[in-house]
Design a protein around this motif. Structure first.
Motif, PDB file in Angstrom:
ATOM      1  N   HIS B 248      24.718  40.466  44.265  1.00 18.47           N
ATOM      2  CA  HIS B 248      26.010  39.884  44.580  1.00 18.47           C
ATOM      3  C   HIS B 248      26.122  39.333  45.647  1.00 18.47           C
ATOM      4  O   HIS B 248      26.036  40.133  46.711  1.00 18.47           O
ATOM      5  CB  HIS B 248      26.874  40.296  43.920  1.00 18.47           C
ATOM      6  N   HIS B 250      28.372  37.495  47.420  1.00 22.39           N
ATOM      7  CA  HIS B 250      29.727  37.774  47.737  1.00 22.39           C
ATOM      8  C   HIS B 250      30.401  38.672  47.594  1.00 22.39           C
ATOM      9  O   HIS B 250      30.410  39.536  46.097  1.00 22.39           O
ATOM     10  CB  HIS B 250      30.675  36.625  47.035  1.00 22.39           C
ATOM     11  N   GLN B 253      35.007  39.974  42.510  1.00 18.40           N
ATOM     12  CA  GLN B 253      35.597  40.364  41.744  1.00 18.40           C
ATOM     13  C   GLN B 253      36.683  41.310  41.352  1.00 18.40           C
ATOM     14  O   GLN B 253      35.965  42.736  41.202  1.00 18.40           O
ATOM     15  CB  GLN B 253      36.435  39.157  41.121  1.00 18.40           C
ATOM     16  N   ILE B 286      36.977  33.718  36.819  1.00 20.81           N
ATOM     17  CA  ILE B 286      36.008  32.282  37.979  1.00 20.81           C
ATOM     18  C   ILE B 286      34.421  32.392  36.183  1.00 20.81           C
ATOM     19  O   ILE B 286      34.419  34.017  36.341  1.00 20.81           O
ATOM     20  CB  ILE B 286      36.015  32.989  39.012  1.00 20.81           C
ATOM     21  N   PHE B 439      34.725  29.250  49.074  1.00 21.88           N
ATOM     22  CA  PHE B 439      34.652  30.245  47.850  1.00 21.88           C
ATOM     23  C   PHE B 439      35.627  31.463  48.797  1.00 21.88           C
ATOM     24  O   PHE B 439      36.045  31.483  47.369  1.00 21.88           O
ATOM     25  CB  PHE B 439      32.629  30.757  48.419  1.00 21.88           C
ATOM     26  N   ASP B 440      35.781  31.578  50.033  1.00 24.29           N
ATOM     27  CA  ASP B 440      37.403  32.487  49.872  1.00 24.29           C
ATOM     28  C   ASP B 440      38.677  31.186  48.887  1.00 24.29           C
ATOM     29  O   ASP B 440      39.387  32.557  48.625  1.00 24.29           O
ATOM     30  CB  ASP B 440      38.073  32.251  51.226  1.00 24.29           C
ATOM     31  N   GLN B 443      37.811  32.244  45.641  1.00 20.37           N
ATOM     32  CA  GLN B 443      38.679  33.879  44.825  1.00 20.37           C
ATOM     33  C   GLN B 443      39.692  34.010  44.891  1.00 20.37           C
ATOM     34  O   GLN B 443      40.576  34.931  44.680  1.00 20.37           O
ATOM     35  CB  GLN B 443      37.780  34.441  45.751  1.00 20.37           C
ATOM     36  N   HIS B 444      41.005  33.432  46.489  1.00 16.14           N
ATOM     37  CA  HIS B 444      41.926  33.645  46.307  1.00 16.14           C
ATOM     38  C   HIS B 444      42.938  33.419  44.869  1.00 16.14           C
ATOM     39  O   HIS B 444      43.514  33.514  44.633  1.00 16.14           O
ATOM     40  CB  HIS B 444      42.368  33.173  47.970  1.00 16.14           C
ATOM     41  N   ALA B 447      42.392  35.754  42.408  1.00 14.89           N
ATOM     42  CA  ALA B 447      43.815  36.224  42.439  1.00 14.89           C
ATOM     43  C   ALA B 447      45.180  36.636  42.107  1.00 14.89           C
ATOM     44  O   ALA B 447      45.451  37.090  41.817  1.00 14.89           O
ATOM     45  CB  ALA B 447      43.476  37.240  44.002  1.00 14.89           C
ATOM     46  N   LEU B 465      29.930  34.150  43.077  1.00 19.28           N
ATOM     47  CA  LEU B 465      31.521  33.767  42.598  1.00 19.28           C
ATOM     48  C   LEU B 465      32.244  34.554  41.238  1.00 19.28           C
ATOM     49  O   LEU B 465      33.373  34.736  41.296  1.00 19.28           O
ATOM     50  CB  LEU B 465      31.476  32.436  43.168  1.00 19.28           C
ATOM     51  N   CYS B 466      31.437  34.644  40.226  1.00 19.97           N
ATOM     52  CA  CYS B 466      31.467  34.444  38.711  1.00 19.97           C
ATOM     53  C   CYS B 466      31.876  35.774  38.205  1.00 19.97           C
ATOM     54  O   CYS B 466      31.377  37.197  38.622  1.00 19.97           O
ATOM     55  CB  CYS B 466      30.237  33.545  37.615  1.00 19.97           C
ATOM     56  N   ASN B 467      33.331  35.562  36.725  1.00 19.31           N
ATOM     57  CA  ASN B 467      32.813  36.957  36.940  1.00 19.31           C
ATOM     58  C   ASN B 467      32.188  36.645  35.717  1.00 19.31           C
ATOM     59  O   ASN B 467      31.325  37.835  34.953  1.00 19.31           O
ATOM     60  CB  ASN B 467      34.659  37.151  35.989  1.00 19.31           C
TER      61      ASN B 467
END
Lengths: 318, 500
Positions: B248, B250, B253, B286, B439-440, B443-444, B447, B465-467
């Motif tokens: 990862h 980033h 999450q 995501i 990307f920020d 994620q925001h 959330a 980025l992804c789950n």
């Protein structure tokens, strides 16, 4: 110098300067040209052109090579319909206006359906429609002038109504306001610009582009029909080719007014100035006693010259 | 005897992005040489440099021992390098012979096309393929009348007519079925017998091992290894493609409760490029769509947005069935779509930033009257969420850089407060700083509960980025990655299909 050049390339500035020069030139050639009542007269003629150009500008702004060549015959059809419905009777003016507007709006919608559903290029679709309506008019009228303007309509177009201006000028002002409101204060207007700028992107925001485009052609037909009513009010009666002379000018007025033929830009105030400038030019040429063909040559040359000027600008901007 | 092609130390930058740091490739005469690597490893750029469509910054290329400095594609062509196109370049109305020599027809002394020489030469070229082609292929027949297999032969003959020493086959078999592939390989073996060198790029590793003599693997813009095909196996090649695991990039999450109602359920969606795709997307999730390019990821996203029609299958949003016939249907349900192809799919050229943001809000809110001053504040906030740099909402969209333009097109959808965000390779061609802001934001949004379907042609973006990641291959989901399988190795393996 460079700033003057960019300023000159600004359509509104160019149209305004042209209007002043033509007024001054007309006054020099024939003293009295720029007198108050003459100017009112010129504005009346400009209004007739300005109303048909309103519809033309909508179709052009909507993009995808938008153009309506059928406005000429739709003016004739509007004049014919209105003249026959009212037939000189004041009380029948309102039904006459509704009938003329309704018929031409419907034909405009057919144009729009041809362009959107059948994907016929607008030039071809409206040219074809021009032929169809022209033939229909000959059959309906049997080639003879028919229909009469009601006296009140003629007065409305030709006689001073308020502050020395005839009623048609107030109608034109109202149309200008409606056009501004439609284009700048409704999502319809924003969608028209979006569609003219990039139809695919507009569709990908959920805009119903085919419906919008169909309505634009309907409105162009409607404006042409209303112009027909004004024309019969101006001349008193109608003949079947009365609208033909407006096709080229309606396009030139739109271009002088700064509406890009590629679509997606321009506004109606420019077109108002364009209609006035073009009417003035026509008037000066008449003062010079230029024959009809001479005026056609100059009109065509003006259109091509403007395309050259603005076309270059457009390339630079991209 | 020098090799047919020897490329060494090739470097190439596109602005700030390093596409190639150390590209190398050696192909012998009569060799079929595979060039492999994950998305964005630089293999396309290397091929474009060899073919002269991209100029290299550094390094050397030799063809048959002679240095090659192509300034334009024609230079490389003159040196004997040819690119093979799959079903793109034939003119249906012209005959087989005319197509073969299209653009470089033999001339008579007077400058007219020399038909006799043209047909003689075409016949000579066809000779070795007679056995493969069967009897039906007539040089005088318009290409429109040919079967797909026969068109392939014409495509090959067209390339051969230029007397190439090296042919580059870039995903040449992607559109072919198994029988056609076998036919195609028979032709390649015929070319091999004629001592022509070939570079073979394919995402089907089984094919690579079937036809190729050697395999060169690239990773992150550099050549990492070359193996004789007979002395290696799929596992080693995939490991070389992926390299040391980069986990990862980033921050991970926030986990959400697993028993939550799903936001979006797709059940057996079929379409022109989709075969039975089913998925479940939870609120705040995501979900990545991975795999090689053009395997149905965009088709799914466009289908869910109503831009391309789905032939069959069901789509449920928050438990209710959706009918998606046009984008407006999706927009009204709070589904937003951001395309990576900004210029074509998003930009309202020549219009203001305000209008570019406003477009989707009008539809979402079924708004008819527009008071710009009342909307401006909301649009400014949407643009600010992405740190967009612009002078004012009235400035034309063209005044912004590519990255900032893309931020505006995302702000367009933020202003509609979407429940589901469909991202179709959204970071294509934008700078690193803009990517980081993007990307920020993603994620925001997640959330806050927005559900996101994210297709990216860059594996690192998906992994970071992804789950979960659904890996697409041939229009269907080949694998689902989550938890411990969310690694570059698994992603590459799944993308390259069953062979891995």
């Amino acid at each position: 110098m460079a700033r003057i050049k960019t300023l000159l390339a600004e359509p509104l500035v160019l149209a305004s300067i042209a209007i002043l020069i033509l007024l001054a030139g007309g006054e020099l050639l024939s003293p009295g040209f720029a007198r108050g009542d003459q100017v009112t007269r010129l504005l009346t003629v400009s209004a007739i052109l300005g109303i048909v150009a309103a519809g033309q500008s909508l179709v052009v702004i909507g993009g995808r090579e938008g153009i309506d060549l059928s406005v000429g015959v739709l003016i004739s059809l509007g004049a014919f319909t209105a003249g026959n419905v009212m037939d000189g009777v004041n009380g029948a003016i309102l039904p006459a206006v509704l009938a003329a507007g309704g018929v031409t709006f419907a034909i405009g919608i057919v144009n729009g359906l041809g362009v959107t559903l059948l994907r016929i290029p607008p030039l071809v679709m409206t040219l074809g429609m021009m032929g169809v309506v022209q033939g229909g008019l000959v059959v309906l009228s049997r080639g003879a002038p028919s229909g009469n303007a009601a006296p009140m309509l003629m007065g409305f177009v030709n006689q001073p109504l308020l502050l020395g201006f005839p009623g048609i000028l107030f109608v034109w002002a109202l149309i200008a306001f409606v056009m501004w409101f439609l284009l700048r204060r409704t999502s319809f207007g924003y969608a028209v610009y979006a569609m003219g700028s990039n139809e695919r992107a507009a569709a990908l925001t959920g805009m119903p582009t085919s419906l919008l485009r169909t309505i634009l052609y309907g409105l162009s037909g409607l404006f042409a029909g209303l112009t027909g009513v004004c024309v019969i009010g101006y001349t008193g009666n109608s003949f079947i080719s009365v609208g033909d002379q407006y096709v080229l000018p309606s396009i030139i007025a739109v271009v002088i007014g700064g509406v890009s033929l590629a679509g997606g830009s321009g506004n109606y105030f420019g077109v108002v100035l364009g209609a006035i400038a073009l009417t003035l030019l026509q008037s000066v040429l008449t003062t010079l006693q230029l024959e009809f063909w001479g005026r056609q040559i100059i009109f065509g040359a003006v259109l091509l010259g403007l395309m050259l000027l603005y076309g270059r600008q457009k390339q630079l901007r991209i | 005897m020098p090799p047919a092609l020897k490329a060494q130390g090739i470097t190439k930058r596109f602005d700030a992005v390093v596409a190639l740091s150390d590209g190398a490739l050696t192909v012998e005469r009569g060799e079929i040489h595979a060039l492999l690597g994950a998305n964005g490893c630089g293999k396309s750029t290397l091929c474009k440099i060899i073919a002269g469509t991209v100029l290299r910054d550094g390094g050397s290329v030799e063809v048959d021992g002679a240095p090659l400095e192509p300034k334009r594609p024609a230079d490389a062509e003159a040196a004997g390098i040819a690119l093979f196109y799959q079903e793109l370049s034939l003119v249906p109305q012209l005959t087989v012979a005319e197509n073969i020599f299209l653009g470089h027809e033999p001339r008579t002394r007077a400058g007219f096309i020399d038909r006799r020489t043209l047909e003689d030469d075409a016949g000579r070229l066809l000779g070795p393929f007679k056995v493969v082609a069967g009897s039906g292929l007539d040089l005088h027949m318009p290409v429109a009348h040919l079967a797909p297999d026969q068109r392939q032969i014409v495509e090959i003959l067209k390339v051969l007519a230029r007397r190439p020493r090296l042919i580059i086959f870039d995903e040449a078999t992607a559109a072919l079925d198994r029988r056609q592939v076998e036919f195609f390989f028979r032709m390649l073996r015929e070319l091999k017998a004629q001592s022509i060198a070939m570079i073979f790029i394919s995402h089907r590793l089984d094919e690579v091992f079937e036809i190729c003599d050697r395999i060169t693997v690239m990773r992150n813009g550099a050549t990492v290894a070359t193996y004789p095909a007979a002395e290696t196996d799929v596992n080693r090649v995939v490991h070389a493609m992926v390299g040391a695991m980069t986990e990862h990039l980033h921050p991970p999450q926030v986990e959400r409760p697993a028993n939550e109602q799903p936001r979006l359920v797709v059940d057996r969606a079929r379409g022109r490029r989709l075969r039975d795709v089913s998925l479940t997307l939870r609120p705040g999730e995501i979900l990545g769509l991975g795999g090689l390019q053009g395997q149905g990821q965009s088709a799914l996203l466009r289908g869910l947005f109503g831009a391309d029609s789905l032939d069959s299958g069901r789509v449920n949003l928050d438990g209710a069935s959706l009918r998606l016939r046009k984008p407006a249907d999706a927009v009204h349900h709070g589904i937003a779509y951001v395309s990576g192809d900004r210029g074509r799919d998003a930009a309202l050229h020549g219009r203001s930033i305000f209008e570019n943001i406003a477009a989707a809000s009008f539809i979402r809110e079924r708004r008819f009257l527009v008071w710009p001053s009342r909307l401006a504040e909301r649009f400014r906030q949407a643009a600010a969420a992405l740190n967009t740099k612009y002078v004012g909402l009235e400035a034309p969209i063209g005044s912004l850089s590519g990255g900032n333009q893309q931020k505006i097109f995302i702000a367009r959808w933020l202003a509609t407060r979407p429940a589901v965000l469909l991202l179709d390779d959204p970071t294509k061609g934008i700078d690193l700083a803009a990517k980081a802001d993007f990307f920020d934001l993603v994620q925001h949004l997640a959330a806050e509960g927005t559900s996101i379907l994210f297709y990216s042609s860059e594996d690192a973006e998906l992994l970071g980025l992804c789950n979960r990641i659904l890996v697409f291959n041939g229009g269907t989901i080949a694998a689902e990655l989550s938890g411990s399988t969310m690694t570059a190795l698994h992603l590459t393996r799944a993308a390259y299909g069953d062979a891995a």
